[in-house]
Design an enzyme around this catalytic site. Structure first.
Site, short mmCIF file in Angstrom:
data_model
loop_
_atom_site.label_atom_id
_atom_site.label_comp_id
_atom_site.label_asym_id
_atom_site.label_seq_id
_atom_site.Cartn_x
_atom_site.Cartn_y
_atom_site.Cartn_z
N HIS A 199 0.91 -1.14 -0.09
CA HIS A 199 0.12 -0.16 -0.10
C HIS A 199 1.03 1.26 -0.04
O HIS A 199 2.13 1.25 0.15
CB HIS A 199 -0.80 -0.02 1.12
CG HIS A 199 -0.34 0.01 2.58
ND1 HIS A 199 0.28 1.24 3.36
CD2 HIS A 199 0.10 -0.84 3.68
CE1 HIS A 199 0.82 0.94 4.41
NE2 HIS A 199 0.62 -0.41 4.39
N SER A 273 1.70 4.28 -4.96
CA SER A 273 1.75 5.47 -4.41
C SER A 273 3.51 5.21 -4.05
O SER A 273 4.27 4.63 -4.44
CB SER A 273 0.90 6.07 -3.74
OG SER A 273 1.52 7.36 -3.14
N HIS A 448 -5.69 9.62 -7.19
CA HIS A 448 -4.71 9.07 -6.73
C HIS A 448 -5.49 7.96 -6.10
O HIS A 448 -4.71 6.76 -5.99
CB HIS A 448 -4.20 9.99 -5.50
CG HIS A 448 -2.81 9.56 -5.26
ND1 HIS A 448 -1.67 9.36 -6.01
CD2 HIS A 448 -2.46 9.06 -4.04
CE1 HIS A 448 -0.69 9.01 -5.25
NE2 HIS A 448 -0.98 8.63 -4.11
#
Length: 471
Positions: A199, A273, A448
């Site tokens: 993550h 990310s 995002h």
């Protein structure tokens, strides 16, 4: 009409800059006041004066070593290392200077125009015989190993701290490994390969386990184990108060918790990310084992020559603007150590209350897994991870990308939402410029988060196609 729109856009940008200047000037003052408040609060509640990064003071490594025989400084193969008599070693290049070099708004205005546009110019090379360590880092290390036990400045950090949540989810009993969500074949059969999901910043494994993993087909599950981790300091993983949350620490914890523990030999990586940086580091460390790399919204900003990369990335990620809102939130998190700690106390320390309020407000009809990830971390974890990985990886990502390009043959796929206001689409195109074989897929109407959350079924199908291509 076009001229009118252009004029309105220019006026909007000017207004945004003017309002931002005033707002962040005020926040600079608030930050100074909060520094004093937390110094007093930490002393009253923990019995020690805790260091912070507000001051720009540094101590020579030699003096740090002299101050305690338990801290040893050396240079090995060009790598500057601070070691303790325990097994811990801190490589100074893992520490981002943005932790303690964050000029105020007024200081930024007084700099030269070129510095404001492109970041701080790189200083001349330092003498090879001079090795300095920020005083806060030295004090944290001394507290970690119990130096001067009666010295109230160097007492070990309690974990959790008074400003952190004390619930069982945030403070697991096993502090040696990360929390890992594992899904394998339903019949327990042997698998051909594995998939590791990582993550992003202030998130958790729920970002994957509540979205993509439920949509992976039975055929794909029959051949693979699926791993989703909570990174160090986030979710249900350990949150050590004395860690600096460097790239090295994050990668080593993933190795210990997944690769070594479960005997992973061949695996795909899917990362979002900030997790993309860890994915690249793992690929470089296990070039023969990684079958494919899927990077979603990678935070890659090519740094111009002659500019300090860490400062350049800091300004790119957190431009100190009040609009868009996500840029304002990133700016507060990046630039203000004590203000972001206040936000953490309000949201993270009381996350159970916020989650309950949200459930009641929505009549329990909306799942809260994104809130679980956003709220379940400590300020020390988020602050150091943000600076030491996102900002501190400015030069490291280039090297990782070059190794993936030249030495690995694995498939590389990059996803990005066209409406991403935190990390621009150019970040993904920059990855392709370094790795020409990488496939970049820009998804219209996604940002995002919704690049995954609102297209999980499509993404699961696309991921299976990527994995099957590598069989």
């Amino acid at each position: 009409m076009a001229a009118t729109r252009s004029a309105l856009a220019c006026a909007g940008r000017a207004a945004n800059e003017a309002v931002s200047f005033v707002v962040f000037m005020v926040l600079d003052v608030v930050e100074v006041l909060l520094c004093v408040v937390y110094k007093v609060a930490d002393y009253m509640l923990e019995g020690a004066w805790r260091p912070c990064y507000c001051s720009s003071s540094s101590a020579s490594a030699a003096s740090a070593a002299a101050a305690s025989g338990k801290i040893v400084v050396s240079e090995r193969g060009g790598s500057k290392v601070v070691s303790m008599l325990s097994s811990t070693k801190l490589h100074l290049e893992d520490i981002s200077d943005t932790l303690y070099t964050r000029p105020s708004v007024l200081a930024g205005v007084t700099r030269s125009p070129s510095s404001r546009r492109g970041g701080v110019r790189a200083p001349p090379a330092a003498s090879a015989t001079t090795l300095t360590v920020h005083s806060t880092i030295v004090q944290m290390l001394r507290g970690k190993i119990g130096v001067d036990g009666e010295d109230k400045q160097h007492r070990p950090y309690p974990s959790p701290r008074w400003s952190d949540c004390h619930c069982a989810n945030c403070n697991p009993a096993d502090t040696s490994r990360l929390f890992v969500h594992v899904e394998g074949p339903p019949d327990g059969a042997a698998t051909e390969e594995d998939v590791l999901f990582i993550h992003g910043f202030i998130s958790s494994s729920g970002f994957w386990t509540e979205t993509v993993l439920p949509n992976v087909s039975p055929e794909a599950r029959a051949r693979r184990r699926l791993f989703a981790v909570d990174l160090l300091g986030f979710g249900r993983s350990p949150k050590p108060a004395d860690s600096l949350y460097t790239l090295r620490e994050h990668v080593e914890m993933i190795e210990r918790s997944v690769i070594e523990r479960y005997g992973v030999k061949s695996f795909h990586i899917v990362a979002h990310s900030l997790g993309s940086i860890l994915a690249l580091a793992l690929a470089v460390k296990y070039p023969a084992a990684v079958r494919s790399l899927t990077l979603v919204a990678p935070p890659y900003f090519p740094v111009p020559r002659g500019v300090v990369g860490t400062q350049y990335v800091l300004k790119a990620v957190a431009p100190r603007r009040v609009w868009p809102a996500i840029a304002f939130g990133a700016s507060v998190a990046c630039w203000y150590e004590h203000l972001s700690r206040t936000v953490s106390i309000v949201l993270c320390k009381h996350h159970r209350l916020w989650e309950l309020a949200f459930r009641v407000f929505t009549l329990y009809r909306v799942r809260t897994y994104l809130m679980d990830g956003f709220f379940c971390h400590t300020h020390i974890a988020s602050w150091h991870t943000l600076h030491n990985i996102i900002c501190g990886s400015a030069g490291k990502i280039d090297k990782c990308l070059e190794i993936v390009r030249d030495q690995l043959t694995c498939d590389v796929t990059v996803y990005h939402g066209r409406d991403d206001e935190l990390l621009p689409v150019q970040c993904s195109y920059a990855v392709k410029s370094k790795i020409p074989r990488a496939r970049v897929k820009v998804i219209d109407g996604k940002d995002h988060v919704t690049i995954v959350v609102r297209r999980q079924k499509e993404l699961a199908v696309e991921l299976e196609e990527i994995w099957n291509r590598q069989r």
